[in-house]
Motif scaffolding. Structure first.
Motif, PDB file in Angstrom:
ATOM      1  N   THR A   1       0.824  -1.207   0.000  1.00 35.72           N
ATOM      2  CA  THR A   1       0.000   0.000   0.000  1.00 35.72           C
ATOM      3  C   THR A   1       0.856   1.254   0.000  1.00 35.72           C
ATOM      4  OG1 THR A   1      -1.636   1.259   1.273  1.00 35.72           O
ATOM      5  CG2 THR A   1      -0.181  -0.172   2.525  1.00 35.72           C
ATOM      6  N   ARG A   2       0.419   2.222  -0.778  1.00 36.23           N
ATOM      7  CA  ARG A   2       1.075   3.536  -0.767  1.00 36.23           C
ATOM      8  C   ARG A   2       0.308   4.509   0.116  1.00 36.23           C
ATOM      9  NH1 ARG A   2       1.083   4.271  -7.131  1.00 36.23           N
ATOM     10  NH2 ARG A   2      -0.902   3.214  -6.725  1.00 36.23           N
ATOM     11  N   TYR A   3      -0.831   4.036   0.678  1.00 34.70           N
ATOM     12  CA  TYR A   3      -1.631   4.932   1.506  1.00 34.70           C
ATOM     13  C   TYR A   3      -1.012   5.011   2.907  1.00 34.70           C
ATOM     14  CZ  TYR A   3      -5.804   7.510   2.833  1.00 34.70           C
ATOM     15  OH  TYR A   3      -6.658   8.486   3.242  1.00 34.70           O
ATOM     16  N   ARG A   4      -1.561   5.891   3.715  1.00 36.04           N
ATOM     17  CA  ARG A   4      -0.984   6.164   5.034  1.00 36.04           C
ATOM     18  C   ARG A   4      -1.113   4.946   5.944  1.00 36.04           C
ATOM     19  NH1 ARG A   4      -4.145  10.407   3.376  1.00 36.04           N
ATOM     20  NH2 ARG A   4      -2.947  12.199   2.648  1.00 36.04           N
ATOM     21  N   LYS A   5      -0.029   4.642   6.621  1.00 34.19           N
ATOM     22  CA  LYS A   5       0.009   3.461   7.479  1.00 34.19           C
ATOM     23  C   LYS A   5       0.870   3.746   8.709  1.00 34.19           C
ATOM     24  CE  LYS A   5       3.394   1.927   4.103  1.00 34.19           C
ATOM     25  NZ  LYS A   5       3.102   3.090   3.223  1.00 34.19           N
ATOM     26  N   TRP A   6       0.453   3.157   9.815  1.00 34.35           N
ATOM     27  CA  TRP A   6       1.184   3.262  11.071  1.00 34.35           C
ATOM     28  C   TRP A   6       1.650   1.872  11.494  1.00 34.35           C
ATOM     29  CZ3 TRP A   6      -3.146   6.334  14.109  1.00 34.35           C
ATOM     30  CH2 TRP A   6      -3.343   7.571  13.486  1.00 34.35           C
ATOM     31  N   PHE A   7       2.646   1.833  12.368  1.00 34.64           N
ATOM     32  CA  PHE A   7       3.147   0.556  12.878  1.00 34.64           C
ATOM     33  C   PHE A   7       2.868   0.457  14.370  1.00 34.64           C
ATOM     34  CE2 PHE A   7       6.627  -2.069  14.730  1.00 34.64           C
ATOM     35  CZ  PHE A   7       6.253  -3.278  14.156  1.00 34.64           C
ATOM     36  N   GLN A   8       2.224  -0.645  14.759  1.00 36.22           N
ATOM     37  CA  GLN A   8       1.953  -0.895  16.174  1.00 36.22           C
ATOM     38  C   GLN A   8       3.114  -1.659  16.786  1.00 36.22           C
ATOM     39  OE1 GLN A   8       1.094  -4.299  17.305  1.00 36.22           O
ATOM     40  NE2 GLN A   8       1.124  -3.628  19.430  1.00 36.22           N
ATOM     41  N   LEU A   9       3.605  -1.156  17.905  1.00 36.47           N
ATOM     42  CA  LEU A   9       4.807  -1.702  18.539  1.00 36.47           C
ATOM     43  C   LEU A   9       4.488  -2.315  19.888  1.00 36.47           C
ATOM     44  CD1 LEU A   9       7.993  -1.865  18.597  1.00 36.47           C
ATOM     45  CD2 LEU A   9       7.889   0.278  19.903  1.00 36.47           C
ATOM     46  N   TYR A  10       4.919  -3.553  20.084  1.00 34.81           N
ATOM     47  CA  TYR A  10       5.021  -4.146  21.414  1.00 34.81           C
ATOM     48  C   TYR A  10       6.490  -4.076  21.834  1.00 34.81           C
ATOM     49  CZ  TYR A  10       0.361  -6.348  21.309  1.00 34.81           C
ATOM     50  OH  TYR A  10      -0.987  -6.591  21.275  1.00 34.81           O
ATOM     51  N   PHE A  11       6.742  -3.625  23.048  1.00 33.00           N
ATOM     52  CA  PHE A  11       8.104  -3.704  23.570  1.00 33.00           C
ATOM     53  C   PHE A  11       8.552  -5.158  23.586  1.00 33.00           C
ATOM     54  CE2 PHE A  11       7.326   0.544  25.259  1.00 33.00           C
ATOM     55  CZ  PHE A  11       8.590   1.126  25.179  1.00 33.00           C
ATOM     56  N   GLN A  12       9.801  -5.371  23.178  1.00 42.95           N
ATOM     57  CA  GLN A  12      10.378  -6.710  23.129  1.00 42.95           C
ATOM     58  C   GLN A  12      11.272  -6.943  24.340  1.00 42.95           C
ATOM     59  OE1 GLN A  12       9.387  -8.953  20.543  1.00 42.95           O
ATOM     60  NE2 GLN A  12       7.899  -7.269  20.459  1.00 42.95           N
ATOM     61  N   ASP A  13      11.813  -8.164  24.419  1.00 45.61           N
ATOM     62  CA  ASP A  13      12.607  -8.537  25.598  1.00 45.61           C
ATOM     63  C   ASP A  13      13.853  -7.672  25.747  1.00 45.61           C
ATOM     64  OD1 ASP A  13      10.822 -10.618  26.157  1.00 45.61           O
ATOM     65  OD2 ASP A  13      11.878 -11.982  24.815  1.00 45.61           O
ATOM     66  N   THR A  14      14.386  -7.225  24.621  1.00 47.54           N
ATOM     67  CA  THR A  14      15.583  -6.379  24.672  1.00 47.54           C
ATOM     68  C   THR A  14      15.316  -5.062  23.965  1.00 47.54           C
ATOM     69  OG1 THR A  14      16.525  -7.192  22.584  1.00 47.54           O
ATOM     70  CG2 THR A  14      17.036  -8.449  24.590  1.00 47.54           C
ATOM     71  N   LYS A  15      15.966  -4.007  24.439  1.00 50.19           N
ATOM     72  CA  LYS A  15      15.831  -2.711  23.783  1.00 50.19           C
ATOM     73  C   LYS A  15      16.411  -2.759  22.370  1.00 50.19           C
ATOM     74  CE  LYS A  15      15.538   0.309  27.822  1.00 50.19           C
ATOM     75  NZ  LYS A  15      16.183   1.381  28.612  1.00 50.19           N
ATOM     76  N   ALA A  16      17.423  -3.574  22.179  1.00 45.87           N
ATOM     77  CA  ALA A  16      18.048  -3.661  20.857  1.00 45.87           C
ATOM     78  C   ALA A  16      17.060  -4.166  19.824  1.00 45.87           C
ATOM     79  CB  ALA A  16      19.282  -4.565  20.916  1.00 45.87           C
ATOM     80  N   PHE A  17      16.281  -5.202  20.175  1.00 46.06           N
ATOM     81  CA  PHE A  17      15.328  -5.728  19.198  1.00 46.06           C
ATOM     82  C   PHE A  17      14.144  -4.780  19.034  1.00 46.06           C
ATOM     83  CE2 PHE A  17      12.265  -8.564  17.205  1.00 46.06           C
ATOM     84  CZ  PHE A  17      13.068  -9.197  16.270  1.00 46.06           C
ATOM     85  N   THR A  18      13.712  -4.154  20.119  1.00 40.42           N
ATOM     86  CA  THR A  18      12.657  -3.133  20.020  1.00 40.42           C
ATOM     87  C   THR A  18      13.098  -2.028  19.073  1.00 40.42           C
ATOM     88  OG1 THR A  18      11.894  -3.599  22.278  1.00 40.42           O
ATOM     89  CG2 THR A  18      11.245  -1.488  21.311  1.00 40.42           C
ATOM     90  N   LEU A  19      14.320  -1.565  19.235  1.00 41.70           N
ATOM     91  CA  LEU A  19      14.839  -0.493  18.387  1.00 41.70           C
ATOM     92  C   LEU A  19      14.932  -0.940  16.930  1.00 41.70           C
ATOM     93  CD1 LEU A  19      15.968   2.351  18.153  1.00 41.70           C
ATOM     94  CD2 LEU A  19      18.237   1.434  18.723  1.00 41.70           C
ATOM     95  N   SER A  20      15.250  -2.210  16.696  1.00 44.74           N
ATOM     96  CA  SER A  20      15.346  -2.693  15.317  1.00 44.74           C
ATOM     97  C   SER A  20      13.981  -2.640  14.626  1.00 44.74           C
ATOM     98  CB  SER A  20      15.905  -4.116  15.283  1.00 44.74           C
ATOM     99  OG  SER A  20      14.954  -5.065  15.751  1.00 44.74           O
ATOM    100  N   LEU A  21      12.907  -2.928  15.371  1.00 35.98           N
ATOM    101  CA  LEU A  21      11.564  -2.832  14.798  1.00 35.98           C
ATOM    102  C   LEU A  21      11.230  -1.382  14.446  1.00 35.98           C
ATOM    103  CD1 LEU A  21       9.581  -5.255  17.145  1.00 35.98           C
ATOM    104  CD2 LEU A  21      10.164  -5.649  14.752  1.00 35.98           C
TER     105      LEU A  21
END
Length: 373
Positions: free
Chosen positions: A135-155
């Protein structure tokens, strides 16, 4: 008598007996397995909140107004600097391939066709990049915090690179609610339905607990996010951050004070803590606490265009649609989701016309009354 179709049959048109969104729920159980349906439809524990989500909408009445000129009517709005044709967004729903093989790709395509905002879940069946390419239309990403900040940041960085324009951070399920209906149906996530965004995620460290410690308190909740983690998150991205899962006015006030872009009043569709208020019941208290200008979205219980009208009257800027997205997807794929969105938008316009409101800004509590108990 012709048998009901199954999900293996590709529908090329909307079944003629679908006149309203709830009709999709009635048909969906014929297209997906019983355990899958119970997982999608079920709430938490005794499902008190699940039931109250829709009842609370039903208890709000509307005043019709006559002789109002609405010939220049519009459902347009602006959120976070982006223009939308209507206030109906597709909520982040996990594991959409439970409903249809095309999963989130079909829902995202339907959202674009109907100019609806789409929110991709961390737990989507396809990667956030694949969804973005759909899709080229407007989209948001829903985030769950992960076990590590590093993996959360990668998302977060993947979402930024893929073109998502906002983050929706879900906070109300650091631990799953008591999904008893799914348990009774022996639901398990099938092997073919993956959590695509989490592939490559490091295995969590196994915490050793002694016999006096709780698997809940000292186990699962040990790594649950805190307000300090939200402060860290703010420093990692320039995207607008919307906090989802707010029901208490004090939490809403803190979200605003911390400088977040907006919030979602939500009880997770009755799937988190059973017994919390219906989202529409909590909404006016939160609106009063944060003031008139702070952006608020609402989910949980929206099934009619009139419900969207009531949510806006009580203080929401827009609404999110969760389970109906899955029911429509199960019945007719992308076509079904697009049709479901069209039904809701047209019902909203009918409600606005009959209440004499030509714009969303004209909708307020003076359009409503409370049904006698």
């Amino acid at each position: 008598m012709k048998e009901k179709p199954t999900r293996r049959e590709k529908l090329t048109q909307i079944p003629p007996d679908i006149a309203a969104v709830n009709d999709y729920e009635k048909l969906a159980k014929h297209f997906i397995s019983h355990p899958h349906f119970e997982y999608i439809a079920g709430g938490s524990a005794n499902e008190i909140t699940l039931k109250n989500n829709q009842k609370a909408f039903d208890d709000i009445g509307l005043y019709n107004r006559v002789l109002q000129d609405v010939s220049q009517g519009s459902t347009e709005l602006t959120l976070f600097g982006e223009q939308y044709r209507h206030p109906i967004f597709l909520a982040p729903v996990a594991h959409q391939q439970l409903a249809h093989p095309d999963g989130e790709l079909a829902s995202a395509a339907a959202a674009e066709a109907m100019e609806a905002g789409f929110i991709a879940s961390t737990l989507s069946s396809t990667t956030l990049e694949q969804i973005a390419n759909t899709t080229r239309y407007r989209k948001w990403f829903q985030l769950y915090f992960q076990d590590t900040k590093a993996f959360t940041l990668s998302l977060i960085k993947r979402a930024e690179k893929a073109g998502y324009s906002a983050l929706v951070v879900t906070l109300d399920v650091p631990i799953n609610g008591l999904r008893n209906r799914a348990q009774r149906a022996n639901f398990t996530l099938p092997q073919e339905v993956r959590e695509a965004n989490l592939e490559g995620k490091p295995s969590p460290t196994q915490r050793q607990l002694n016999r006096t410690q709780s698997i809940i308190f000292q186990g699962i909740m040990k790594d649950a996010p805190t307000w300090q983690d939200l402060e860290w998150l703010q420093q990692q991205t320039n995207l607008p951050i919307i906090i989802k899962g707010i029901l208490h006015p004090a939490d809403a006030a803190r979200v605003k004070e911390m400088g977040f872009a907006g919030l979602v009043v939500s009880n997770h569709g009755g799937r988190a803590l059973d017994g919390v208020p219906a989202s529409i019941t909590a909404l006016p208290f939160i609106r009063h606490r944060v003031g008139a200008e702070f952006p608020i979205l609402l989910d949980s219980g929206v099934r009619r265009g009139a419900d969207i009208f009531k949510a806006i009257a009580y203080g929401a800027n827009a609404v999110l649609i969760g389970r109906p997205q899955m029911y429509a997807l199960a019945v007719a794929g992308a076509l079904g989701v697009a049709h479901m969105l069209r039904l809701l938008r047209e019902e909203l316009e009918v409600t606005m016309a009959l209440t004499g409101c030509s714009t969303l800004q004209e909708i307020n509590t003076e359009c409503t009354f409370t049904q006698p108990q």
